[in-house]
Design an enzyme around this catalytic site. Structure first.
Site, short mmCIF file in Angstrom:
data_model
loop_
_atom_site.label_atom_id
_atom_site.label_comp_id
_atom_site.label_asym_id
_atom_site.label_seq_id
_atom_site.Cartn_x
_atom_site.Cartn_y
_atom_site.Cartn_z
N SER A 6 0.83 -1.20 0.00
CA SER A 6 0.00 0.00 0.00
C SER A 6 0.87 1.25 0.00
O SER A 6 1.70 1.43 -0.89
CB SER A 6 -0.95 -0.04 1.20
OG SER A 6 -1.91 0.97 1.13
N ASP A 32 -9.77 -3.32 -5.70
CA ASP A 32 -8.87 -2.39 -5.02
C ASP A 32 -8.92 -1.04 -5.73
O ASP A 32 -8.71 -0.96 -6.94
CB ASP A 32 -7.44 -2.95 -5.04
CG ASP A 32 -6.44 -2.09 -4.28
OD1 ASP A 32 -6.83 -1.04 -3.74
OD2 ASP A 32 -5.26 -2.47 -4.25
N HIS A 46 -7.80 -4.72 -1.23
CA HIS A 46 -6.73 -3.95 -0.59
C HIS A 46 -6.68 -4.23 0.92
O HIS A 46 -7.70 -4.30 1.59
CB HIS A 46 -6.97 -2.45 -0.82
CG HIS A 46 -5.78 -1.60 -0.53
ND1 HIS A 46 -4.83 -1.31 -1.49
CD2 HIS A 46 -5.36 -0.99 0.61
CE1 HIS A 46 -3.90 -0.54 -0.96
NE2 HIS A 46 -4.19 -0.33 0.32
#
Length: 401
Positions: free
Chosen positions: A189, A341, A371
Site C-alpha cells: 500500500s 482495489d 486492498h
C-alpha cells in the site's frame, strides 16, 4: 423518553446508511469479510463523528485501535528480534539463528497504512517479517516512518530513504552478515509507494555503493495526480479502502488544507504546469484492455486552484511520474495487484511502464482480492487471502533473492 428513542432511531439509521456495504459474490470467506468490513466502516464512522464533535482529531481513534495490535520484539527458537534505531528511524531487526557459511540476503520492509497509520509493531507485519527471516534465512528490517497528519511529505520518504541508506553501508552489512548483492526493498500500500520511491532514489544516488537487487510492491499506491482511474470508479465503495478514505489519507499526507481533499474528489487538484506528467499515468494507453473496459479517458481539470503544493508533481510522492530513463535503472520487480482495489490501476500501469523499458517484472493479480488483506492473515481474522498474498510474495523472494 420518546425524544430519546427518536434520536437513537435516527442515529441508528445514520449508522446503517453509512455502514451499508456490498461485497462481490466471488470473495473468499464471504461472511468473514463482511464482518471485517463492517467493523472497519464502523470505526471510520466513529472517527468522523468524534472529529466533528471536537472530541478527537481525525485519525486519533484509528491510531488508538492500531496501537492495540502492537507487539513486543520477542525472539523465538528461529529468529532473534530486536528494536533499534537507524539514524533517527525506529527499526525492528529479525536475525536468523541458523548458522550460515555465507552472508545472508536481506529484506527491508516498509509498512502500509495510508501514510497516516501503522507500524512494524503490528501483529501482521511482525508475523510477515518473522516468517520471511525464517523461510529465507534472511536478515529482515522492518522500519517505521513519521506519520501524517502530524508530519507531511517528504518526511515519510526521507525517513525510509535515510534508514535504507544507513543499512547499505559496508560496516552495517558486515555487522549483520548481509550479502550486499542480495538486498530487496518491499512494502504494501503506502509502504509500496515508499519502497518504489526509495528504490528509484537508491539506484541513482552516487553516494550509495551497494544497490538494490529486487523490489517487491504489494497493492502499491504509486500516483496522486489522477483520482479518476477505472479502479477508482469501479471500487469507489471498495472493501476496506474506499475512494473517499484513500483521498482523505493522501491529502493528509501532503497538506492540512481541506480544499485539497475536496479538489481531489473532483479530480481538479493539479496545477496547469503538470499537464506534461499525465502521459506517465494515462490509463487509456497504459492499462491492459481488460481493465479499461468501457471507461472513457478524460484529462483532469487543471489549474482550478492556486495553492502551492510541490508534492503533487514530485516523483518521490508519485513514483509513476519517473521518466523512462529513470525506470531503466530499476532492479527486477514484483508487483501484486487485487481486482477489488481502489488503487489497482497504479500497480497495473507500473507493470506496463517497467516492461516497456526492459525491467524484468513478475506480476501477480488476484481476481477476488482486495486492498489491505495482508493485515488480516493473523488471528483472529486469519483470512486465507492474506495468507495467499504472503505465500506468493515469499515464493517470489525465495526464487529471486
Amino acid at each position: 423518553m420518546g425524544f430519546k428513542a427518536l434520536c437513537l432511531g435516527l442515529f441508528c439509521a445514520l449508522c446503517a446508511s453509512y455502514i451499508y456495504i456490498t461485497i462481490p459474490g466471488n470473495i473468499e470467506e464471504y461472511w468473514k469479510v463482511i464482518a471485517l468490513f463492517t467493523v472497519a466502516k464502523t470505526c471510520t464512522f466513529m472517527d468522523m463523528c468524534f472529529e466533528n464533535l471536537g472530541i478527537m482529531k481525525h485519525g486519533d481513534l484509528i491510531s488508538m485501535i492500531f496501537s492495540l495490535d502492537y507487539t513486543q520484539p520477542l525472539s523465538d527458537e528461529n529468529v532473534t528480534v530486536t528494536d533499534t534505531i537507524f539514524v533517527d528511524t525506529p527499526v525492528r531487526l529479525y536475525l536468523p539463528k541458523r548458522k550460515s557459511e555465507i552472508r545472508r540476503p536481506a529484506v527491508i520492509y516498509i509498512h502500509g497504512g495510508g501514510f497516516c497509520f501503522g507500524s512494524f509493531r503490528q501483529k501482521a507485519y511482525d508475523s510477515l517479517n518473522r516468517w520471511t527471516a525464517n523461510k529465507l534465512n534472511a536478515v529482515v528490517v522492518g522500519l517505521d516512518y513519521r506519520l501524517a497528519p502530524q508530519h507531511h511529505f517528504p518526511a515519510q520518504f526521507e525517513d525510509s530513504f535515510t534508514a535504507v541508506k544507513f543499512f547499505l553501508q559496508d560496516k552495517i552489512l558486515r555487522k549483520y552478515g548481509v550479502d550486499p548483492t542480495r538486498i530487496c526493498v518491499s512494502g504494501d500500500s503506502s509502504g509500496g509507494n515508499l519502497a518504489a520511491a526509495v528504490t528509484q532514489q537508491v539506484q541513482i544516488d552516487l553516494e550509495i555503493k551497494h544497490k538494490i537487487k529486487l523490489q517487491a510492491l504489494i497493492y502499491p499506491v504509486l500516483q496522486i495526480i489522477d483520482s479518476c482511474l477505472p479502479s477508482h470508479q469501479e471500487n469507489e465503495h471498495g472493501i476496506i479502502l474506499t475512494k473517499d478514505l484513500g483521498i482523505k489519507l493522501v491529502s493528509s499526507y501532503i497538506t492540512t488544507d481541506e480544499t485539497v481533499t475536496q479538489a481531489m474528489r473532483r479530480n481538479q487538484h493539479m496545477p496547469l504546469e503538470s499537464r506534461h506528467l499525465f502521459k506517465f499515468v494515462n490509463w487509456s494507453t497504459l492499462l491492459p484492455k481488460k481493465y479499461r473496459k468501457n471507461h472513457v479517458y478524460t484529462e483532469p481539470v487543471l489549474g482550478r486552484h492556486n495553492y502551492s503544493l510541490p508534492a503533487l508533481m514530485d516523483i518521490r510522492a508519485s513514483p509513476l511520474l519517473a521518466n523512462d530513463s529513470q525506470l531503466q535503472n530499476l532492479p527486477s520487480t514484483y508487483i501484486l495487484t487485487c481486482q477489488y482495489d481502489c488503487v489497482r490501476d497504479d500497480g497495473l500501469m507500473y507493470v506496463t511502464r517497467l516492461q516497456n523499458v526492459g525491467v524484468q517484472v513478475t506480476h501477480d493479480h488476484i481476481e477476488n482480492g482486495f486492498h489491505g488483506a495482508l493485515l488480516f492473515m493473523v488471528s483472529p481474522p486469519y483470512l486465507r487471502l492474506g495468507l495467499r498474498i504472503r505465500d506468493m510474495y515469499i515464493s517470489w523472494l525465495d526464487k529471486n533473492l
